[in-house]
Design a protein around this motif. Sequence first.
Motif, short mmCIF file in Angstrom:
data_model
loop_
_atom_site.label_atom_id
_atom_site.label_comp_id
_atom_site.label_asym_id
_atom_site.label_seq_id
_atom_site.Cartn_x
_atom_site.Cartn_y
_atom_site.Cartn_z
N GLY A 182 42.38 34.75 35.65
CA GLY A 182 42.06 36.07 35.11
C GLY A 182 41.35 35.95 33.77
O GLY A 182 41.70 35.09 32.96
N ARG A 233 49.79 34.37 45.19
CA ARG A 233 51.00 34.88 44.49
C ARG A 233 50.72 34.99 43.00
O ARG A 233 50.11 34.10 42.41
CB ARG A 233 52.18 33.93 44.70
N ASP A 234 51.20 36.07 42.39
CA ASP A 234 51.01 36.26 40.95
C ASP A 234 51.95 35.32 40.19
O ASP A 234 53.16 35.41 40.33
CB ASP A 234 51.32 37.73 40.60
N THR A 276 51.55 34.84 36.76
CA THR A 276 51.29 35.13 35.34
C THR A 276 52.55 34.93 34.49
O THR A 276 52.48 34.35 33.40
CB THR A 276 50.77 36.57 35.19
N THR A 325 43.37 31.55 41.07
CA THR A 325 42.39 32.49 40.52
C THR A 325 42.73 32.70 39.05
O THR A 325 43.89 32.85 38.68
CB THR A 325 42.36 33.86 41.23
N GLU A 385 45.33 39.25 31.39
CA GLU A 385 44.78 38.31 32.35
C GLU A 385 45.85 37.90 33.35
O GLU A 385 46.96 37.57 32.99
CB GLU A 385 44.14 37.11 31.63
N ARG A 386 45.51 37.99 34.65
CA ARG A 386 46.46 37.65 35.71
C ARG A 386 46.01 36.35 36.36
O ARG A 386 44.82 36.13 36.57
CB ARG A 386 46.51 38.72 36.82
N PHE A 387 47.00 35.54 36.71
CA PHE A 387 46.72 34.28 37.40
C PHE A 387 47.42 34.32 38.74
O PHE A 387 48.59 34.69 38.81
CB PHE A 387 47.25 33.10 36.58
N THR A 388 46.70 33.97 39.81
CA THR A 388 47.37 33.87 41.10
C THR A 388 47.17 32.47 41.67
O THR A 388 46.15 31.82 41.44
CB THR A 388 46.87 34.92 42.14
#
Length: 229
Positions: free
Chosen positions: A69, A82-83, A85, A67, A75-78
């Motif tokens: 962000g 799981r994160d 970032t 995902t 902005e977060r990335f999973t």
Amino acid sequence: MALTVAIDGPSGSGKSTVARAVAAARRLAYLDTGAMYRAAACWVLDSGAAFDDLDGVAALVRDMPLTVGLDPAGERFTLDGRDVTARIREPEVSRVVSRVATNLKARPLLVDWQRRLVAAEREPGGWSGGRGIVAEGRDITTVIAPDAEVRILLTASEEARLARRSLELSGSADASAVAATRDQVVRRDRDDSTVASFMEAADGVTLLDSSALTLEETIARVLALVPEV
Ligand code: DC
């Protein structure tokens, strides 16, 4: 009217920081395409696949549960829930990310994905509610968003870029810290430039050299090119 702002340039040119600040100021989404290559590198590392297996890596990237962000305020990335970032910035990932970025089987998948993310921000259902996006990365002005309303190539001298990256990575820009950073900045740009051209401005792209500018001055120059929407 939706707005797409495309910013590319070499490592250490400040494009991420500038793009994020411009997106926040204009209330646009922010896409860090490099982070997607970094997440892909994590996914490949975790799978245990060999980076030289170009088809195997492409298959992993195709099904990658990432995902992306788009919030410039953080902005977060999973990846698979799981994160990642913070992890995508680690040296382990920086060392191998060019192996994904230069994989010509995997690259078109990420290019398509990025084009869709940019297009979605021009529609009411997107994160920005249809206001638009600031997208940043090596081939944004030429391949991902050649029709962007604003296209900028942000450059800086090699010396300025090395000093900035070194400060960012080790908190110091003395001679030994700069030497340690040289590999990341110069080698990676050389490797990446085999698949994306980001050192010269294409037709219609505004060249902005930030070597002698502070970050605030650079952001102000870019904002001057970006209309209020
Ligand atoms: O900007 P960055 O260091 O986070 O980029 C990570 C890697 O991905 C780097 O090797 C450049 C590459 N990249 C690319 O080839 N195309 C993009 N649009 C963005 C990044």
